[in-house]
Design an enzyme around this catalytic site. Structure first.
Site, PDB file in Angstrom:
ATOM      1  N   ASP A  65       1.106  -1.184  -0.303  1.00 16.92           N
ATOM      2  CA  ASP A  65      -0.367  -0.642   0.132  1.00 16.92           C
ATOM      3  C   ASP A  65       1.072   1.003  -0.409  1.00 16.92           C
ATOM      4  OD1 ASP A  65      -1.786   2.594   0.815  1.00 16.92           O
ATOM      5  OD2 ASP A  65      -2.723   1.130   2.324  1.00 16.92           O
ATOM      6  N   ILE A  66       0.785   1.662  -0.815  1.00 18.08           N
ATOM      7  CA  ILE A  66       2.055   3.131  -0.627  1.00 18.08           C
ATOM      8  C   ILE A  66       1.560   4.504  -0.042  1.00 18.08           C
ATOM      9  CG2 ILE A  66       3.047   2.599  -3.248  1.00 18.08           C
ATOM     10  CD1 ILE A  66       0.975   5.669  -5.025  1.00 18.08           C
ATOM     11  N   PHE A  97     -10.478  10.730  -7.945  1.00 16.22           N
ATOM     12  CA  PHE A  97     -12.197  10.663  -7.619  1.00 16.22           C
ATOM     13  C   PHE A  97     -12.398  11.154  -8.264  1.00 16.22           C
ATOM     14  CE2 PHE A  97     -10.236  12.132  -3.727  1.00 16.22           C
ATOM     15  CZ  PHE A  97     -10.915  11.399  -3.020  1.00 16.22           C
ATOM     16  N   ALA A 194      -7.168  17.859  -8.535  1.00 15.18           N
ATOM     17  CA  ALA A 194      -6.513  17.839  -7.549  1.00 15.18           C
ATOM     18  C   ALA A 194      -5.892  16.144  -8.607  1.00 15.18           C
ATOM     19  CB  ALA A 194      -7.358  16.593  -6.460  1.00 15.18           C
ATOM     20  N   TYR A 195      -6.486  15.677  -9.316  1.00 17.97           N
ATOM     21  CA  TYR A 195      -5.291  14.748  -9.984  1.00 17.97           C
ATOM     22  C   TYR A 195      -4.565  15.185 -10.730  1.00 17.97           C
ATOM     23  CZ  TYR A 195      -4.353  10.761 -13.080  1.00 17.97           C
ATOM     24  OH  TYR A 195      -4.457   9.904 -14.086  1.00 17.97           O
ATOM     25  N   THR A 233     -10.215   2.150 -18.267  1.00 19.55           N
ATOM     26  CA  THR A 233     -10.243   0.919 -16.554  1.00 19.55           C
ATOM     27  C   THR A 233     -10.355   1.191 -15.553  1.00 19.55           C
ATOM     28  OG1 THR A 233      -9.090   2.829 -16.579  1.00 19.55           O
ATOM     29  CG2 THR A 233      -7.373   1.472 -16.771  1.00 19.55           C
TER      30      THR A 233
END
Ligand code: NDP
Length: 279
Positions: A65-66, A97, A194-195, A233
């Site tokens: 889990d990064i 999100f 945000a991404y 995806t």
């Protein structure tokens, strides 16, 4: 088989899974498909081993889990104990999100940055000391928002300044989060995504990482950022135009750059070509 090792983060589905699948046919070593959820990761390994005969001896699972420093440390310790080092690292794991998510934007900014940037940097910090000479690192970024989507010229310049550091880029991303929580990020010239901002910071960090690797040119360690394309995806709610296999093409290509390659090094690459990312 030689004791060569590759690690792919977020390998249980999507582009990460397709990267592991593709690496099987070209990489002569062990490929760690990592995932934060052990059950999903083991299932993905089993599925690969059933569908790809090369995967049988090559693909192994390790939990990662990064966003969890303990999890990162466990993986680094395991690789240190079990192998001579690391030859390929593909930082693929990320979150985005959905547009209709009601989580306040400031929280989205923080959570997204914690995974896509700070998590990835923590993985790099733990695994970079294990990189072998001629290692290839790929940071999967995005063309969704390029540097020019930051309207504030000073912030843009600070991200790509010759003396920029991972810490200074981290500080800019932290400032973005702070402003996002105050809902003033756009007034300050940050993008409304945000991404997008997390990936801009990751690409800026990639340039810095290469600069640091180049302090020891004889080691020939190469890191590039790339965009996999608009891919079908879960992240894109299956609206992408390319398949995960197509999305895996450029990241896997970047792991195959010949020894002492002059270019790309510390670049932003899409469809196997260097894309002008700075403005
Ligand atoms: P998916 O959402 O399909 O897969 C993301 C993967 O990352 C999953 O395996 C997910 O695990 C994993 N992940 C998320 N958070 C963590 C974490 N904290 N620790 C470990 N793993 C985690 O996305 P894609 O396959 O589409 O995206 C892969 C990469 O490509 C990402 O970096 C993305 O930003 C980038 N990209 C994708 C584009 C596209 O069009 N699809 C376009 C541009 C860039 P879990 O299953 O547990 O959630």
């Amino acid at each position: 088989m030689t004791d060569k090792v590759a690690i792919v983060t977020g390998g249980n589905k999507g582009i990460g899974y397709a990267i592991v699948d593709k690496l099987c046919s070209i990489f002569d070593g062990i490929i760690y498909l990592t995932a934060r959820d052990e059950e999903l990761g083991l299932k993905a390994v089993q599925q690969l081993q059933e569908s790809n005969s090369d995967a049988k001896n090559k693909v192994k699972f390790h939990q990662l889990d990064i966003t969890n420093v303990e999890s990162i440390r466990r993986l680094a310790d395991y690789i240190k104990k079990t192998h001579n080092g690391l030859n390929i690292l593909i930082n693929n794991a990320a979150i985005a999100f959905k547009a209709n998510d009601v989580t306040p934007f400031g929280d989205q900014a923080e959570i997204t940055a914690q995974t896509n940037f700070f998590g990835t940097i923590n993985v790099c910090n733990a695994l970079f000391p294990l990189l072998q000479d001629h290692a290839r690192v790929v940071n999967i970024s995005s063309r969704y928002k390029m540097l020019d989507s930051i309207k504030n010229a000073e912030i843009r310049q600070n991200l790509i300044a010759p003396d920029a550091t991972i810490e200074s880029v981290s500080d800019i991303l932290s400032d973005f989060i702070k402003k996002a929580k105050q809902n003033s990020h756009e007034d300050d010239g940050y993008p409304a995504s945000a991404y997008g901002m997390s990936k801009i910071a990751l690409t800026a960090a990639t340039i810095i990482q290469q600069r640091i690797f180049d302090d020891k040119p004889h080691r020939d360690i190469v890191v590039n950022a790339c965009c996999p394309g608009y891919i079908n995806t879960d992240m894109t709610s299956n609206k992408g135009t390319g398949t995960p296999e197509q999305g895996a093409d450029t990241p896997v290509y970047l792991t195959t750059l010949e020894p002492n390659v002059k270019s790309p090094r510390g670049e932003f690459v899409a469809e196997r070509k260097i894309v002008k990312w700075k403005c």
